[in-house]
Design a protein around this motif. Sequence first.
Motif, PDB file in Angstrom:
ATOM      1  N   TYR A  36     -48.057  65.389 -29.950  1.00  0.00           N
ATOM      2  CA  TYR A  36     -48.061  66.383 -28.861  1.00  0.00           C
ATOM      3  C   TYR A  36     -49.319  67.241 -28.920  1.00  0.00           C
ATOM      4  O   TYR A  36     -49.945  67.525 -27.895  1.00  0.00           O
ATOM      5  CB  TYR A  36     -46.824  67.288 -28.964  1.00  0.00           C
ATOM      6  N   VAL A  40     -52.106  67.588 -25.937  1.00  0.00           N
ATOM      7  CA  VAL A  40     -52.449  68.861 -25.296  1.00  0.00           C
ATOM      8  C   VAL A  40     -53.955  69.100 -25.374  1.00  0.00           C
ATOM      9  O   VAL A  40     -54.621  69.362 -24.360  1.00  0.00           O
ATOM     10  CB  VAL A  40     -51.680  70.025 -25.957  1.00  0.00           C
ATOM     11  N   LEU A  44     -56.559  68.904 -22.125  1.00  0.00           N
ATOM     12  CA  LEU A  44     -57.221  70.120 -21.638  1.00  0.00           C
ATOM     13  C   LEU A  44     -58.730  70.071 -21.841  1.00  0.00           C
ATOM     14  O   LEU A  44     -59.492  70.497 -20.959  1.00  0.00           O
ATOM     15  CB  LEU A  44     -56.608  71.360 -22.285  1.00  0.00           C
ATOM     16  N   PRO A  77     -55.516  77.671 -19.666  1.00  0.00           N
ATOM     17  CA  PRO A  77     -55.143  77.595 -18.251  1.00  0.00           C
ATOM     18  C   PRO A  77     -53.821  78.315 -17.998  1.00  0.00           C
ATOM     19  O   PRO A  77     -52.893  78.223 -18.799  1.00  0.00           O
ATOM     20  CB  PRO A  77     -55.011  76.098 -17.982  1.00  0.00           C
ATOM     21  N   PRO A  80     -50.763  74.968 -13.594  1.00  0.00           N
ATOM     22  CA  PRO A  80     -50.900  73.514 -13.709  1.00  0.00           C
ATOM     23  C   PRO A  80     -51.948  72.921 -12.771  1.00  0.00           C
ATOM     24  O   PRO A  80     -52.175  71.717 -12.803  1.00  0.00           O
ATOM     25  CB  PRO A  80     -49.497  72.991 -13.374  1.00  0.00           C
TER      26      PRO A  80
ATOM     27  N   GLY B  77     -46.225  69.373 -13.245  1.00  0.00           N
ATOM     28  CA  GLY B  77     -46.448  70.748 -13.698  1.00  0.00           C
ATOM     29  C   GLY B  77     -45.317  71.725 -13.456  1.00  0.00           C
ATOM     30  O   GLY B  77     -45.482  72.919 -13.679  1.00  0.00           O
ATOM     31  N   TRP B 112     -41.043  70.060 -20.486  1.00  0.00           N
ATOM     32  CA  TRP B 112     -41.653  71.351 -20.170  1.00  0.00           C
ATOM     33  C   TRP B 112     -43.144  71.278 -20.439  1.00  0.00           C
ATOM     34  O   TRP B 112     -43.600  70.438 -21.230  1.00  0.00           O
ATOM     35  CB  TRP B 112     -40.995  72.498 -20.948  1.00  0.00           C
ATOM     36  N   PHE B 119     -50.395  76.981 -19.423  1.00  0.00           N
ATOM     37  CA  PHE B 119     -50.095  75.594 -19.064  1.00  0.00           C
ATOM     38  C   PHE B 119     -50.661  74.682 -20.140  1.00  0.00           C
ATOM     39  O   PHE B 119     -51.854  74.724 -20.436  1.00  0.00           O
ATOM     40  CB  PHE B 119     -50.702  75.255 -17.698  1.00  0.00           C
ATOM     41  N   LEU B 120     -49.799  73.860 -20.731  1.00  0.00           N
ATOM     42  CA  LEU B 120     -50.190  73.048 -21.892  1.00  0.00           C
ATOM     43  C   LEU B 120     -50.553  71.609 -21.523  1.00  0.00           C
ATOM     44  O   LEU B 120     -51.017  70.845 -22.363  1.00  0.00           O
ATOM     45  CB  LEU B 120     -49.063  73.071 -22.928  1.00  0.00           C
ATOM     46  N   ASP B 121     -50.365  71.217 -20.276  1.00  0.00           N
ATOM     47  CA  ASP B 121     -50.795  69.913 -19.773  1.00  0.00           C
ATOM     48  C   ASP B 121     -50.247  68.736 -20.574  1.00  0.00           C
ATOM     49  O   ASP B 121     -50.938  67.750 -20.794  1.00  0.00           O
ATOM     50  CB  ASP B 121     -52.329  69.833 -19.711  1.00  0.00           C
ATOM     51  N   ASP B 122     -48.994  68.835 -21.014  1.00  0.00           N
ATOM     52  CA  ASP B 122     -48.330  67.682 -21.616  1.00  0.00           C
ATOM     53  C   ASP B 122     -46.851  67.775 -21.256  1.00  0.00           C
ATOM     54  O   ASP B 122     -46.377  68.848 -20.877  1.00  0.00           O
ATOM     55  CB  ASP B 122     -48.528  67.670 -23.138  1.00  0.00           C
ATOM     56  N   LEU B 124     -43.564  67.953 -22.654  1.00  0.00           N
ATOM     57  CA  LEU B 124     -43.064  68.267 -23.997  1.00  0.00           C
ATOM     58  C   LEU B 124     -41.549  68.144 -24.070  1.00  0.00           C
ATOM     59  O   LEU B 124     -40.838  68.337 -23.079  1.00  0.00           O
ATOM     60  CB  LEU B 124     -43.521  69.684 -24.368  1.00  0.00           C
ATOM     61  N   ALA B 125     -41.070  67.822 -25.279  1.00  0.00           N
ATOM     62  CA  ALA B 125     -39.651  67.510 -25.484  1.00  0.00           C
ATOM     63  C   ALA B 125     -38.811  68.771 -25.626  1.00  0.00           C
ATOM     64  O   ALA B 125     -39.308  69.847 -25.987  1.00  0.00           O
ATOM     65  CB  ALA B 125     -39.501  66.650 -26.740  1.00  0.00           C
ATOM     66  N   ALA B 157     -40.926  60.174 -22.664  1.00  0.00           N
ATOM     67  CA  ALA B 157     -41.278  59.523 -23.930  1.00  0.00           C
ATOM     68  C   ALA B 157     -41.314  60.633 -24.974  1.00  0.00           C
ATOM     69  O   ALA B 157     -41.969  61.656 -24.754  1.00  0.00           O
ATOM     70  CB  ALA B 157     -42.639  58.861 -23.827  1.00  0.00           C
ATOM     71  N   THR B 158     -40.597  60.459 -26.083  1.00  0.00           N
ATOM     72  CA  THR B 158     -40.576  61.535 -27.081  1.00  0.00           C
ATOM     73  C   THR B 158     -40.979  61.019 -28.459  1.00  0.00           C
ATOM     74  O   THR B 158     -40.825  59.833 -28.775  1.00  0.00           O
ATOM     75  CB  THR B 158     -39.181  62.201 -27.166  1.00  0.00           C
TER      76      THR B 158
END
Lengths: 252, 296
Positions: A36, A40, A44, A77, A80, B77, B112, B119-122, B124-125, B157-158
């Motif tokens: 993860y 991220v 970014l 950021p 989104p 998003g 999320w 904003f983390l742009d992934d 997430l689980a 996908a986790t």
Amino acid sequence: MNFAAFARALLHPDLPPPEGLTAWNGSNVAKRFAVYRNNVWHALLEALADTFPLVRRALGDEHFLPLAHRYLCSHPPRSPVLARWGGAFPALLAALEDEDLPPWIADLARLEWACLEALHAPDAPPLAAKALQPLTRDPEGLARSRWRPHPALRLVRSRHPLVALHRALTEEASPPAVAGGENALVVRPRLAVRVVAVDDACAALAAALLGGATLAEATAGSGCEAQLAEALTPLLRHGAFVALTISPEEKP
Amino acid sequence: MDQAAAKAGQGAPRCALPAAVGVGFKPQHFAAIEAAGAGAVAFFEVHAENYFVAGGPLLHQLDWLAARYPLSIHGVGASLAGPHPPPEEHLAALSALLARTAAASFSEHLAWSSAGGIFLDDLLAVPYDGATLRRLCAHVERVQERLGRRLLLENPATYVEFSASTWSEPEFLAEVVRRTGCGLLLDLNNLYVSCVNHHRDPLAELERFPLEAVAEVHLAGHAQDWDDAGDPLLIDSHDRPVAEPVWALYAALLDHLGPLPTLIEWDGDLPPWPVLEAEARRAADLVHRQGKERAS
């Protein structure tokens, strides 16, 4: 679920993974959590690089990525919509005073940000030069006219040969040997963004008109009375304006 | 709303994706599609937030596609499983985009991506527990109410699981579907990646999902890494062809449900258009064969 702790651990690689994570085989979850974290950071940093591709090309990844990393930590950021992220990156570069970086790098970043804004700006048909022809019979009205800039119009003035640098980096050619400053006019009359060099008189006129001055005020302020047509022509040719309005004559 | 959006909104909205194969649209492929058509590709999907812009070439391409193909608007998003509901500004932008394109479908993720204003742009689980269930359902209902349409929710996908989880993923999704009436966007690559990462049997897991709610399928490629114990850790990378075990799951799903709207996702390391179109053709052949078998 502690979202804040999860997010903090994502953004700070020195922190351990958040509590409460498990793996079926009892393996260390740090390796799994790192997927993860990598996602991220990669997403970014690449998003910022997409907005500033020529800054990245000019600096190379070994210089660009640490700076992008710093920007991500200081200005993460907030939305989104990543096309809106990066507006303060030029200022971060300008404040660096790093002698290893090219002196024009912050101006190049300002220009790339201007190009991105122009790319996504509202569409509008530009004012055609021939729309001005009737006004040549009304010089007083023309003097009082105010010009509505095209929503995509941006102006970036620089002490460096910014337009030549932009072109050379775009074409992956060697940087120009030109000295002296250049003014970059950014336009998008239809779908394609263009970066055009304009002289100081034209840039001053454009800046004044962008600021809402009348043509007479802008002309006087930019000291281009003698060459008004020459200063105005590139602005019209590149679709810098969408309309002009002439206010009624003021009664004495 | 601008004029183009208002005009698009007047047309009869297409209410569902065709039971055929689409691909995720990339601007790099626009010229090829514009010049020679889309071949085996029957619809396109775009990431909504890339089109939250006022004008310019991206919207021009989107309008061109929308005039010719059914479109799926895929949000990345909204952070539906996150701590807060998506802000009104985000929902308004989604609503305008759906109207502008007369979108056939809107989907989002069981994940999320924003917290604490960042904003983390992934994707997430989250733990599959009662708190997540209530929050996610409230957010899904808010979105469906604001957009005036059913949302398709995608399984993630986790890479980790949570000790707090009290539901299995398929049961959790079935309960979200039951409570909110949303549909399921079944991502078979995500299902496969998660099953390998958490040591579950993909085919058995597939049968536990609320398959009656599946309104779209996603297929994509994944990368392989290893966890700290040396067991496989698959990464949902979207940067290569669909893996053979995922094709096998897809064939099994078609056996269960018949032809379904199916999307090939390819987001990184983009291939030339003909390679992506060929990948879509492989899926289209399976859909076609399945349709024929059902008919006979």
